[in-house]
Design a protein around this motif. Structure first.
Motif: not given
Length: 521
Positions: A30-38, A127-131, A243-252, A265-266
Motif C-alpha cells: 500500500w505504501q508503495s502504490w501510494l508513493a507511485w500515485w503521489g 491506486a490502493m485496491g480497496d476504497w 461499505e467496502r468496494i474492491p477495485n478489482d478481484l481477485p488479489n493473489p 499491481q504487477g
C-alpha cells in the motif's frame, strides 16, 4: 468501556502489535502504490523498493548538480479509471417509493457532492485496491449527513465468507497542543469501530509498532466531543453502516484475505524503468549541450578565494558539465602545427532511441493496467469514426464495466444507509422502504452520422419502428421522453403528408361514367 471485543472480531488490547496480525502483510505494498500515485521523489525512494527492489528509485542517490525526474503515469492511470467509471454521475432510482423519497435523495446527493465522492473513491481504489464509503454526520460541520471516502491503508477490515463483517477506520492524529511526550516515537490514533448495531470511538496512544494505551476521548481535542458508543440498530439492524468496494478481484498477493487489487499491481517494475528511461533521455539532453574547448593561453587567471583556496589566483581547474568552456588537451593541430584555439564540442542526442523506449514502456504499462493505449491518446492516427474508436478501446470499456459491477451493490447500500440516517432526527427526511437501483449513464455513444445511416437503412427495410429508432438515437432518455418524441415525430409525419384528392373523406364519390338515367340519352 472495555477495549476487548467479542471472540468473533479482531481483538485490540493495550500493548497489541500494530498493525494487527493479518493486516500487516499488505502494508508495504500500500505504501508503495501510494508513493507511485503521489509521485513525490522522497516517498518513491523510501517505499518503492518494496515493489521494485534494485530498481531506479532503490539505487537512486542524488549527487550535487543532478535533478530527479518522475513520469506521473501511475497517477494518470488512476485518474483515467475514475473518469471512465464515474465520470458521469450514475442515477439513483427509487422504483417503489413515492416521489418524495426520490426528490429528497436527488437533493441530498446534490448538496453533499455525491458525484465528486464517487470520483474520489474510484481513483483511490484504482491506486490502493480497496476504497470504503463511510456515512458521517456532525451538526457542527454540516446540517446534512454525508458519505466520506477512506483508502485501504486507513481501514482494518474483517471478513466472513468474503463479505465485510466489521471494520476499524484509523486516523493518526497530531499530539495535542502543549503535550509533553512520554517517550520517543509516540503515535496518537483515533479508532472508529463499525460493528453490527453500533459505532465505537476510541483514542489510543502508542508507537509505530504498538497500539499502546487506551485513553479517554477527552484527552484529545479531535475526539473530545465524540460519543463513545453510537447505537445504529434503528438505521440498519444487525448490520454495519460502512461499505467496502474492491477495485478489482481477485488479489493473489493478499490471499486468503479478499482484499482488492490495485491497477498498479504487477507494473511497479515497469513504472520504475520508465523513470529510468526518461532520466537517461534528459541526461542525454544535458550532456548534449554545445560547449567549446579553449586553448590554455585564452584563459585568464581568476581568483578562487573561498572555493579552491583562500587568496589563490590560480586558473580554475574544476570540471563542471554546465560550464560553457574548458581547458582542453593540447592535441588538436591545424595545418600549420599550431594548437587549435577553439574547438566546439556537441554530442549526438539519441532522441529516437529514447522515444521508442519510452513509448514501448508506456504502451506496455497501460495495457497491463487493463486499458487500451487509445484511451491515453496513443496509436490514434488519422480521422477515426466513433465505431472504430470504440473497437480500439474495448479493453478500457471491459475494465470499466468490471469495476462498475463490483461497485454497484455497495454504492446502492451506501445511498440507502444515507437516506435512512437522513430520515431520523434532527434531519427528519422521508424514510425509504426499499433499496434503490443504481443506473450508470452510458455516454460512449456511436458517431451521430453512423447512427443516422444505420437507422435509415433499417427503416427502408421496414425492420425498425419509430420507437426503437428514437431509443438508438437517445440511449440516455427515459420512457416518458421517448414516448413524447415518438408522438412528435408521428404528428410531424402526418402533417407533412399531401392532402387527399378526395378531400377529407366526407364528400360523396362521383363515378367517372355514371349510368344513364331512364329517358336520358
Amino acid at each position: 468501556m472495555t477495549p476487548v471485543r467479542d471472540g468473533a472480531r479482531v481483538l485490540i488490547n493495550p500493548g497489541s502489535p500494530w498493525p494487527p496480525p493479518g493486516h500487516s502483510r499488505m502494508r508495504a505494498r500500500w505504501q508503495s502504490w501510494l508513493a507511485w500515485w503521489g509521485g513525490d521523489p522522497a516517498e518513491l525512494k523510501q517505499h518503492t523498493p518494496a515493489s521494485a527492489p534494485g530498481g531506479y528509485w532503490h539505487r537512486r542517490a542524488l549527487k550535487p548538480g543532478q535533478s530527479e525526474i518522475h513520469v506521473p503515469l501511475a497517477a494518470d492511470i488512476c485518474r483515467t479509471s475514475a473518469e471512465l467509471v464515474a465520470g458521469d454521475t450514475p442515477a439513483i432510482v427509487w422504483d417503489d417509493d413515492d416521489t418524495t423519497v426520490q426528490a429528497a435523495c436527488d437533493d441530498l446527493l446534490q448538496q453533499v457532492g455525491f458525484a465528486n465522492t464517487l470520483l474520489e473513491g474510484v481513483e483511490t481504489g484504482a491506486a490502493m485496491g480497496d476504497w470504503y464509503l463511510r456515512p458521517t454526520w456532525d451538526l457542527a460541520v454540516s446540517d446534512l449527513p454525508t458519505l466520506t471516502v477512506a483508502a485501504a491503508d486507513e481501514v482494518l477490515p474483517t471478513f466472513r465468507f468474503g463479505r465485510l463483517r466489521d471494520c476499524v477506520f484509523v486516523t493518526v492524529l497530531d499530539a495535542p497542543s502543549g503535550w509533553n511526550a512520554r517517550g520517543k516515537g509516540e503515535v496518537w490514533r483515533w479508532l472508529e469501530h463499525h460493528e453490527p448495531n453500533q459505532i465505537r470511538h476510541e483514542l489510543w496512544l502508542g508507537t509505530e509498532t504498538s497500539v499502546g494505551t487506551l485513553l479517554p476521548l477527552t484527552d484529545h481535542p479531535t475526539t473530545a466531543d465524540l460519543d463513545g458508543v453510537i447505537d445504529t440498530k434503528e438505521i440498519r439492524p444487525g448490520g454495519i453502516l460502512a461499505e467496502r468496494i474492491p477495485n478489482d478481484l481477485p488479489n493473489p498477493l493478499a490471499r486468503p484475505l479478499p482484499l482488492g487489487r490495485s491497477d498498479l499491481q504487477g507494473i511497479e517494475t515497469l513504472l520504475d524503468q520508465l523513470d529510468a528511461a526518461w532520466d537517461s533521455w534528459m541526461r542525454d539532453l544535458d550532456l548534449g549541450k554545445m560547449r567549446i574547448m579553449l586553448s590554455r593561453e585564452m584563459l585568464q587567471p581568476v581568483a578562487t578565494s573561498g572555493k579552491w583556496g583562500r587568496g589563490s589566483s590560480a586558473p580554475a581547474k574544476g570540471f563542471d558539465i554546465d560550464d560553457a568552456a574548458f581547458v582542453p588537451l593540447e592535441m588538436p593541430m591545424e595545418d600549420g602545427g599550431k594548437v587549435t584555439p577553439i574547438t566546439p564540442i556537441e554530442f549526438k542526442l539519441r532522441v529516437q532511441e529514447h522515444a521508442d523506449t519510452v513509448f514501448a514502456l508506456v504502451e506496455t504499462i497501460v495495457q497491463r493496467a487493463g486499458y487500451a493505449p487509445q484511451t491515453f491518446g496513443m496509436n490514434v492516427d488519422g480521422q477515426l469514426s466513433g465505431t472504430a474508436m470504440r473497437r480500439r478501446e474495448q479493453r478500457s470499456y471491459r475494465t470499466r464495466d468490471r469495476k462498475r459491477r463490483y461497485a454497484r451493490a455497495a454504492i446502492e447500500r451506501a445511498v440507502e444507509t444515507l437516506m435512512l440516517i437522513n430520515s431520523l432526527p434532527p434531519f427528519n427526511g422521508p424514510k425509504p422502504t426499499q433499496r434503490p437501483t443504481l443506473e450508470w449513464r452510458e455516454t460512449d455513444q456511436s458517431d451521430p452520422l453512423e447512427t443516422a445511416q444505420t437507422i435509415e437503412l433499417l427503416r427502408r427495410a421496414k425492420a425498425l419502428s419509430t420507437e426503437y429508432a428514437v431509443r438508438m438515437t437517445h440511449p440516455d432518455w427515459d420512457d416518458d421522453q421517448i414516448t413524447a418524441e415518438v408522438k412528435a415525430i408521428e404528428k410531424e409525419e402526418q402533417a407533412s403528408l399531401a392532402p387527399s384528392p378526395f378531400g377529407d373523406g366526407t364528400d360523396p364519390v362521383v363515378p367517372r361514367n355514371p349510368a344513364p338515367v331512364d329517358g336520358e340519352e
